[in-house]
Design a protein around this motif. Structure first.
Motif, PDB file in Angstrom:
ATOM      1  N   GLN A   1       0.853  -1.188   0.000  1.00  0.00           N
ATOM      2  CA  GLN A   1       0.000   0.000   0.000  1.00  0.00           C
ATOM      3  C   GLN A   1       0.885   1.233   0.000  1.00  0.00           C
ATOM      4  O   GLN A   1       1.820   1.339   0.783  1.00  0.00           O
ATOM      5  CB  GLN A   1      -0.874   0.012   1.261  1.00  0.00           C
ATOM      6  CG  GLN A   1      -1.838  -1.152   1.361  1.00  0.00           C
ATOM      7  CD  GLN A   1      -2.970  -1.069   0.366  1.00  0.00           C
ATOM      8  OE1 GLN A   1      -3.261   0.007  -0.134  1.00  0.00           O
ATOM      9  NE2 GLN A   1      -3.582  -2.206   0.054  1.00  0.00           N
ATOM     10  N   GLU A   2       0.553   2.124  -0.906  1.00  0.00           N
ATOM     11  CA  GLU A   2       1.336   3.352  -0.950  1.00  0.00           C
ATOM     12  C   GLU A   2       0.969   4.217   0.256  1.00  0.00           C
ATOM     13  O   GLU A   2      -0.188   4.302   0.643  1.00  0.00           O
ATOM     14  CB  GLU A   2       1.042   4.103  -2.238  1.00  0.00           C
ATOM     15  CG  GLU A   2       2.117   5.102  -2.585  1.00  0.00           C
ATOM     16  CD  GLU A   2       1.840   5.731  -3.927  1.00  0.00           C
ATOM     17  OE1 GLU A   2       2.483   6.735  -4.237  1.00  0.00           O
ATOM     18  OE2 GLU A   2       0.970   5.220  -4.657  1.00  0.00           O
TER      19      GLU A   2
ATOM     20  N   SER B   1      -0.280   7.097   2.272  1.00  0.00           N
ATOM     21  CA  SER B   1      -1.145   8.211   1.873  1.00  0.00           C
ATOM     22  C   SER B   1      -1.162   9.266   2.979  1.00  0.00           C
ATOM     23  O   SER B   1      -0.815   9.005   4.107  1.00  0.00           O
ATOM     24  CB  SER B   1      -2.548   7.714   1.581  1.00  0.00           C
ATOM     25  OG  SER B   1      -3.001   6.922   2.668  1.00  0.00           O
TER      26      SER B   1
END
Lengths: 117, 232
Positions: free
Chosen positions: B229-230, B232
């Protein structure tokens, strides 16, 4: 005194230069031979310090120990029980025992010599 | 004193010899490289092939990267890549020219064995290996698509592919390949064909122009990967 050391070197050189290789399953017997020879050697040295060295006992002791150890190892291999451990244990105990005795005698001799000075 | 020294010398010589021999025997490498020049060359060739595939893969990835950098619409390229990967993984139906292999039971007069319920798994594995060697691109056994995690095994005397029982005889094996003719000839003279015959199976293959392979209908069990997951 130098002769045994020369013999050791000669044996090592002979072993390394003849390039003898033994199959892995026979290395147990060679190990037994080594232990028997080493423990007999120390036993002989200890007897010499006690002034009770006897060639006959020395030779017969070596060969009976060797034969017994190899027989145990052979039987162990064929019965599937690691009987050679018995021989390893016996030889090991004997080696340490003799080394301890020799060390004590050497220490005694050394301190006696120091006191006399 | 002299005898004593000789005895000691004898023993130490023996100890030295035994140590040397034991040392040498144990330091000998366990397995020696006994390949001859031909085998070494083969190994070299296969390594080169691996290198070539890796280079091709690298080029492909570079191209994708280039496309991603050039285009404004990243999603489109990602979609293309995804479709491509899905096809490679066997998640889509594929159509193309290929080979239809049929396996059926055949009994001769002298047959004395019991009833044959299904094809033994080892034969199917052998067949798949041979097909892959011959350059098959997609394979399906019955209605089951063969993917990289497909398990072929036996349970209760019946063969399972992807966890499903094989359908009744004749079993159809569909193969998609670039050159169906050459695979057809290779398969008809292959070891697999012989082994199927030994086990009382008739093995026949026909090249077909338009063949459709079902997609892999189960979920891939991915064990050593997880999505990143990037932040954020």
């Amino acid at each position: 005194m130098w002769l045994p050391l020369i013999g050791l070197l000669l044996g090592l050189l002979l072993g390394f230069f003849t390039n003898v290789n033994i199959p892995e399953q026979y290395s147990i017997y060679l190990g037994m031979g080594f232990l028997a020879a080493f423990s007999t050697l120390l036993g002989g040295a200890r007897a010499q310090f006690d002034n009770e060295f006897d060639e006959k006992i020395f030779i017969t002791g070596f060969f009976t120990n060797l034969i017994l150890a190899i027989t145990l190892a052979f039987l162990g291999v064929h019965l599937g029980v690691d009987l050679y451990l018995a021989a390893v244990f016996a030889f090991g105990v004997r080696i340490f025992h003799n080394i301890a005795l020799i060390r004590r005698m050497l220490l005694k001799n050394w301190s006696n010599k120091k006191e006399n000075e | 004193m002299k005898i004593r020294m000789i005895l000691y010398t004898f023993l130490t010589t023996m100890i030295g010899l035994l140590i040397a021999v034991l040392f040498q025997s144990n330091s000998e490498p366990d397995s020696r490289d006994t390949r001859n020049i031909g085998e070494l060359r083969q190994a070299l060739i296969s390594e080169r092939e691996t290198q070539q595939t890796l280079n091709e893969e690298l080029n492909r990835q570079m191209e994708i990267l280039y496309q991603l950098e050039q285009t404004e619409d990243v999603e489109l390229v990602m979609g293309d890549v995804m479709e491509d990967l899905q096809e490679q993984a066997g998640l889509t139906e594929v159509t193309g020219s290929g080979l239809l292999i049929e396996i059926d039971i055949v009994f001769d007069e002298n047959y004395t064995g019991g009833g044959i319920k299904s094809v033994p798994p080892y034969l199917l594995r052998l067949l798949i290996n041979e097909l892959n060697i011959q350059g098959a691109q997609h394979i399906a056994i019955g209605n089951q698509r063969i993917v990289s995690t497909t398990a072929i095994r036996e349970a209760n005397g019946r063969t399972l592919v992807n966890g499903n029982w094989l359908s009744q005889f004749p079993i159809e094996i569909k193969v998609i390949a670039d050159d169906p003719e050459s695979i057809h000839h290779a398969m008809m003279s292959s070891q697999a064909s012989d082994l199927f015959n030994y086990d009382n199976f008739r093995f026949s293959s026909t090249p077909i122009d338009n063949l459709t392979l079902p997609s892999f209908d189960k979920n891939y069990r991915v064990r050593f990967m997880e999505p990143v997951q990037e932040d954020s």
